[in-house]
Design an enzyme around this catalytic site. Structure first.
Site, PDB file in Angstrom:
ATOM      1  N   HIS A 158      10.700 -23.241   9.741  1.00  0.00           N
ATOM      2  CA  HIS A 158       9.644 -23.900  10.530  1.00  0.00           C
ATOM      3  C   HIS A 158       8.242 -23.745   9.937  1.00  0.00           C
ATOM      4  CE1 HIS A 158      12.016 -24.174  14.585  1.00  0.00           C
ATOM      5  NE2 HIS A 158      12.709 -24.620  13.556  1.00  0.00           N
ATOM      6  N   THR A 161       2.922  -1.063   8.828  1.00  0.00           N
ATOM      7  CA  THR A 161       3.441  -1.940   9.886  1.00  0.00           C
ATOM      8  C   THR A 161       3.683  -3.366   9.406  1.00  0.00           C
ATOM      9  OG1 THR A 161       1.172  -2.524  10.464  1.00  0.00           O
ATOM     10  CG2 THR A 161       2.176  -0.684  11.701  1.00  0.00           C
ATOM     11  N   ASP A 195       0.876  -1.176   0.000  1.00  0.00           N
ATOM     12  CA  ASP A 195       0.000   0.000   0.000  1.00  0.00           C
ATOM     13  C   ASP A 195       0.914   1.228   0.000  1.00  0.00           C
ATOM     14  OD1 ASP A 195       0.903   0.335   2.602  1.00  0.00           O
ATOM     15  OD2 ASP A 195      -1.081   0.451   3.510  1.00  0.00           O
ATOM     16  N   HIS A 230       7.927 -30.360  11.201  1.00  0.00           N
ATOM     17  CA  HIS A 230       7.253 -29.106  10.827  1.00  0.00           C
ATOM     18  C   HIS A 230       6.237 -29.312   9.710  1.00  0.00           C
ATOM     19  CE1 HIS A 230       9.884 -27.032  13.512  1.00  0.00           C
ATOM     20  NE2 HIS A 230      10.934 -27.593  12.936  1.00  0.00           N
ATOM     21  N   CYS A 242       3.069  -3.029   4.069  1.00  0.00           N
ATOM     22  CA  CYS A 242       2.241  -1.868   4.400  1.00  0.00           C
ATOM     23  C   CYS A 242       2.998  -1.100   5.477  1.00  0.00           C
ATOM     24  CB  CYS A 242       0.823  -2.266   4.814  1.00  0.00           C
ATOM     25  SG  CYS A 242       0.682  -3.171   6.358  1.00  0.00           S
TER      26      CYS A 242
HETATM   27  C1  RB5 Z   1      -1.906   3.043   6.366  1.00  0.00           C
HETATM   28  O1  RB5 Z   1      -1.885   4.297   6.960  1.00  0.00           O
HETATM   29  C2  RB5 Z   1      -1.595   1.966   7.414  1.00  0.00           C
HETATM   30  O2  RB5 Z   1      -2.706   1.804   8.257  1.00  0.00           O
HETATM   31  C3  RB5 Z   1      -1.225   0.663   6.725  1.00  0.00           C
HETATM   32  O3  RB5 Z   1      -0.136   0.872   5.900  1.00  0.00           O
HETATM   33  C4  RB5 Z   1      -0.852  -0.498   7.632  1.00  0.00           C
HETATM   34  O4  RB5 Z   1       0.123  -0.142   8.559  1.00  0.00           O
HETATM   35  C5  RB5 Z   1      -1.964  -1.247   8.231  1.00  0.00           C
HETATM   36  O5  RB5 Z   1      -1.795  -2.264   8.922  1.00  0.00           O
END
Ligand code: RB5
Length: 144
Positions: A96, A65, A8, A131, A63
């Site tokens: 694993h 996080t 994203d 595994h 993304c």
């Molecule tokens: C976008 O702002 C953010 O929410 C997305 O990139 C991600 O971290 C969501 O889990």
């Protein structure tokens, strides 16, 4: 092996850096193609569906996080997306869990660590053995 990659807007910059750093690898970029705001499930599903349909063996999703996009990808059949933060988690995700999708946080990782994770993820084989049974149990049917 052609590797699918998707992100994203929160992962866009790291996606571009990874493609540039591993410029001699073969990439299929499934988007997003700018820093404009998009919804991470759309890109998690896009890449995961391509893995489910066996168009690619492995992929990378990014993304902000790495959390949202990995939750999305893991809803698809036979997709095992692992959110990795360092060399150890990348190695274990392969040895694993036989992870076939690497999830990264573009706002969490410095590029050097991200490159190390990518390198390790793609060169580490699955251990198999005990595994194998555990990975089989990860299928969505086992949750019923
Ligand atoms: C976008 O702002 C953010 O929410 C997305 O990139 C991600 O971290 C969501 O889990």
């Amino acid at each position: 092996m052609k590797i699918a990659i998707a992100s994203d807007h929160g992962g866009y910059e790291l996606k571009e850096k990874i493609k540039e750093h591993f410029a001699n690898w073969e990439w299929e970029d499934l988007g997003t193609y700018s820093t404009g705001s998009v919804d991470y499930p759309d890109y998690g599903f896009k890449l995961a569906k391509a893995i489910e349909q066996k168009k690619y063996e492995k992929g990378i999703i990014i993304c902000g996080t790495g959390i949202g996009i990995s939750i999305a990808a893991n809803r698809c059949k036979n997709v095992r997306a692992a959110l990795c933060h360092n060399a150890y988690t990348a190695e274990m995700a392969r040895r694993h869990n036989d992870a076939n999708v690497l999830a990264l946080g573009g706002r969490v990782l410095d590029p050097k660590t991200a490159f190390e994770i990518v390198e390790i993820f793609f060169r580490t084989p699955f251990d198999g053995g005990r595994h194998e049974r555990r990975v089989q149990k990860l299928s969505s049917e086992s949750c019923r």
